[in-house]
Scaffold this active site. Sequence first.
Site, short mmCIF file in Angstrom:
data_model
loop_
_atom_site.label_atom_id
_atom_site.label_comp_id
_atom_site.label_asym_id
_atom_site.label_seq_id
_atom_site.Cartn_x
_atom_site.Cartn_y
_atom_site.Cartn_z
N LEU A 114 0.83 -1.20 0.00
CA LEU A 114 0.00 0.00 0.00
C LEU A 114 0.86 1.26 0.00
O LEU A 114 1.91 1.30 0.64
CB LEU A 114 -0.93 0.01 1.22
CG LEU A 114 -1.89 -1.17 1.38
CD1 LEU A 114 -2.77 -0.95 2.60
CD2 LEU A 114 -2.74 -1.36 0.13
N GLY A 170 0.82 -5.33 1.11
CA GLY A 170 -0.05 -5.42 -0.07
C GLY A 170 0.59 -6.14 -1.23
O GLY A 170 -0.10 -6.74 -2.06
N ASN A 187 3.04 -7.72 6.97
CA ASN A 187 3.74 -7.15 8.13
C ASN A 187 3.07 -5.88 8.66
O ASN A 187 3.73 -5.01 9.23
CB ASN A 187 5.19 -6.85 7.75
CG ASN A 187 5.30 -5.81 6.64
OD1 ASN A 187 4.48 -5.79 5.72
ND2 ASN A 187 6.30 -4.95 6.72
N GLU A 188 1.76 -5.77 8.49
CA GLU A 188 1.06 -4.54 8.86
C GLU A 188 1.26 -4.14 10.32
O GLU A 188 1.35 -2.94 10.63
CB GLU A 188 -0.45 -4.70 8.57
CG GLU A 188 -0.85 -4.52 7.12
CD GLU A 188 -0.52 -5.70 6.23
OE1 GLU A 188 -0.73 -5.62 5.01
OE2 GLU A 188 -0.05 -6.73 6.77
#
Length: 300
Positions: A106, A151, A175-176
């Site tokens: 993202l 993403g 890995n957010e």
Amino acid sequence: MALMAGMRVQARALLRAWLPGAALGRTESAVSGGVGVRRFGSQRVLVEPDPAAGIAVMKFKNPPVNSLSLEFLTEFVISLEKLENDKTFRGVILTSDRPGVFSAGLDLREMCGRNPAHCAEYWKAVQELWLRLYLSNLVVIAAVNGSSPAGGCLIALTCDYRVLADNPKYLMGLNETLLGIVAPFWFKDTLVNTIGHRAAERALQLGLLFPPAEALQVGMVDKVVPEDQVQSTALSVMAQWLAIPDHARQLTKNMMRKATVDRLVKERDSDIKNFVSFISRDSIQKYLQMYLEKLKQKKG
């Protein structure tokens, strides 16, 4: 036996189409494209079609790290839709035009300092990319030739098959949490469907990024090969999938994945509202600003 022989013949045909002058066993490192191939696409997505073989290669070209900007997402969906609407094409290979990074995920610039309306538009575009890819009637193979966090990993997970280059620098995972962000339920569902509940739970909570050997072991990718063989391996695998009658494969794919898609379709509006509410928090905005500032300093 007849099916296997047919698959081998089809694999050779695909390789000849995409790797001019190459015999089986040679790599694609010096190849720039098929003879007579007419490319199309947009500024950020390059499409190399081969109507004779019934496949196309979609290359991400959104420098510096193929981040999923609103423009990239829009152009990607338009290109995919064009292939899906042309019955000539049965399969597509997703890869990067920038070796070393598949996609960094993202685009934080689309979420930092933006108004709620823009954030909502952006998140709807992210949803649309996933919805179109996850149930695409095409055979979708990821030729992952670089790092694919967050993403970028999600795009690979939507594919039917994933080939990853054997380079320890090429990390892959959702890995957010490391960024202070929570992976949406449909990110989670996609990972659970791929590697199982317990492995997904651990990976999501810790924000794990897997090097190739570990990604293969956990089931995040299907094959790890030398970097110069990623494309040729993807083509060989494509031949195996195209040997199956389309209607049977498509119905089976739909049967396996539709329940996951239906959940997002049902909760799409609430998912957008939840995202906008979360990303608009002062604490999240401050963290995103700090992170982007660190990235600027690294570049400097």
